[in-house]
Design a protein around this motif. Structure first.
Motif, PDB file in Angstrom:
ATOM      1  N   TRP A  36      66.345  18.924  22.986  1.00 52.93           N
ATOM      2  CA  TRP A  36      67.751  18.532  23.001  1.00 52.93           C
ATOM      3  C   TRP A  36      68.627  19.694  23.465  1.00 52.93           C
ATOM      4  O   TRP A  36      69.530  19.493  24.281  1.00 52.93           O
ATOM      5  CB  TRP A  36      68.184  18.060  21.613  1.00 52.93           C
ATOM      6  CG  TRP A  36      69.617  17.628  21.594  1.00 52.93           C
ATOM      7  CD1 TRP A  36      70.114  16.422  21.974  1.00 52.93           C
ATOM      8  CD2 TRP A  36      70.733  18.410  21.177  1.00 52.93           C
ATOM      9  NE1 TRP A  36      71.468  16.412  21.829  1.00 52.93           N
ATOM     10  CE2 TRP A  36      71.875  17.615  21.339  1.00 52.93           C
ATOM     11  CE3 TRP A  36      70.880  19.703  20.690  1.00 52.93           C
ATOM     12  CZ2 TRP A  36      73.138  18.075  21.030  1.00 52.93           C
ATOM     13  CZ3 TRP A  36      72.142  20.154  20.378  1.00 52.93           C
ATOM     14  CH2 TRP A  36      73.259  19.348  20.544  1.00 52.93           C
ATOM     15  N   ARG A  81      70.909  19.585  26.796  1.00 55.03           N
ATOM     16  CA  ARG A  81      72.345  19.790  26.612  1.00 55.03           C
ATOM     17  C   ARG A  81      72.842  20.938  27.495  1.00 55.03           C
ATOM     18  O   ARG A  81      73.897  20.840  28.110  1.00 55.03           O
ATOM     19  CB  ARG A  81      72.658  20.083  25.152  1.00 55.03           C
ATOM     20  CG  ARG A  81      74.145  20.160  24.870  1.00 55.03           C
ATOM     21  CD  ARG A  81      74.392  20.323  23.371  1.00 55.03           C
ATOM     22  NE  ARG A  81      75.789  20.308  23.073  1.00 55.03           N
ATOM     23  CZ  ARG A  81      76.605  21.358  23.180  1.00 55.03           C
ATOM     24  NH1 ARG A  81      76.136  22.505  23.605  1.00 55.03           N
ATOM     25  NH2 ARG A  81      77.878  21.258  22.871  1.00 55.03           N
ATOM     26  N   SER A  82      72.079  22.023  27.581  1.00 53.93           N
ATOM     27  CA  SER A  82      72.517  23.149  28.414  1.00 53.93           C
ATOM     28  C   SER A  82      72.553  22.754  29.888  1.00 53.93           C
ATOM     29  O   SER A  82      73.428  23.191  30.629  1.00 53.93           O
ATOM     30  CB  SER A  82      71.618  24.363  28.195  1.00 53.93           C
ATOM     31  OG  SER A  82      70.310  24.083  28.626  1.00 53.93           O
ATOM     32  N   LEU A 138      73.163  19.676  31.027  1.00 55.87           N
ATOM     33  CA  LEU A 138      74.319  18.798  31.171  1.00 55.87           C
ATOM     34  C   LEU A 138      75.615  19.593  31.208  1.00 55.87           C
ATOM     35  O   LEU A 138      76.518  19.288  31.981  1.00 55.87           O
ATOM     36  CB  LEU A 138      74.357  17.772  30.039  1.00 55.87           C
ATOM     37  CG  LEU A 138      73.266  16.706  30.073  1.00 55.87           C
ATOM     38  CD1 LEU A 138      73.355  15.821  28.835  1.00 55.87           C
ATOM     39  CD2 LEU A 138      73.382  15.871  31.325  1.00 55.87           C
ATOM     40  N   VAL A 139      75.735  20.614  30.372  1.00 58.56           N
ATOM     41  CA  VAL A 139      76.935  21.444  30.361  1.00 58.56           C
ATOM     42  C   VAL A 139      77.054  22.210  31.679  1.00 58.56           C
ATOM     43  O   VAL A 139      78.146  22.349  32.233  1.00 58.56           O
ATOM     44  CB  VAL A 139      76.928  22.403  29.152  1.00 58.56           C
ATOM     45  CG1 VAL A 139      78.001  23.456  29.275  1.00 58.56           C
ATOM     46  CG2 VAL A 139      77.119  21.615  27.864  1.00 58.56           C
TER      47      VAL A 139
END
Length: 190
Positions: free
Chosen positions: A23, A27-28, A30-31
């Protein structure tokens, strides 16, 4: 029995650590892919950037501002739509590279025309007129301003995006039939 419980507990902890690591990795990414997201405008900000219009006898009081990003035919939802900012009006989202400005000026609202509706959107990159009826959207006219080129992308019979590309600036108008005519304008600086 205790040994099986210990294995089950160890497996559960390992699975939790693996899922958490996955996750965090997703997430990294996507950011990094979309670091900034334009903040939605508050109702007070929308009223500030909305153009002053002359009230007509047939227009309802709710037709001058809207908190949605679209425009629909009278009686089916919000009736004012987005377009480029009016000259001289402050742009509250000027610091954002891409802004969807739902309450800026355009050439009026959707006008009934036989079995459909017509509307012209005026953007920084050019002007584009649309005709839309149930499940059909047509580009009636498009005229880019000097230094801009126009590109028309059709996503189906009921959805069209017209883009004006200039020097580091892009104006996009997306129109579709969505329980009535719907239009959305995005102005961005590359």
């Amino acid at each position: 029995m205790h040994r099986r419980l210990a294995y089950l507990l160890a497996w559960s902890v390992a699975a939790m650590i693996t899922v958490s690591a996955a996750w965090l990795g997703i997430r990294s990414v996507l950011v990094a892919a979309a670091p900034t997201r334009p903040a939605p405008l508050a109702a007070a900000q929308l009223r500030r950037v909305a153009p002053l219009t002359q009230p007509s006898s047939s227009a309802s009081p709710s037709s001058s501002t809207s908190s949605s990003t679209g425009a629909r035919s009278p009686g089916t939802g919000p009736s004012s739509g987005p377009a480029a900012s009016a000259p001289g009006t402050p742009d509250p989202a000027a610091s954002n590279p891409a802004v969807t400005n739902p309450a800026a000026s355009s050439a009026g609202t959707w006008q009934a025309d036989g079995a459909g509706f017509r509307r012209t959107f005026r953007t920084i990159g050019g002007d584009v007129g649309f005709f839309t009826a149930k499940d059909v959207v047509q580009v009636a006219s498009s005229s880019p301003k000097p230094g801009y080129t126009v590109n028309v992308t059709r996503y189906g019979q009921d959805s069209v995006m017209v883009s004006f590309f200039g020097n580091r600036k892009t104006s996009r108008v997306w129109v579709r039939w969505w329980n009535g005519p719907y239009g959305e304008v995005t102005e961005s600086v590359d």
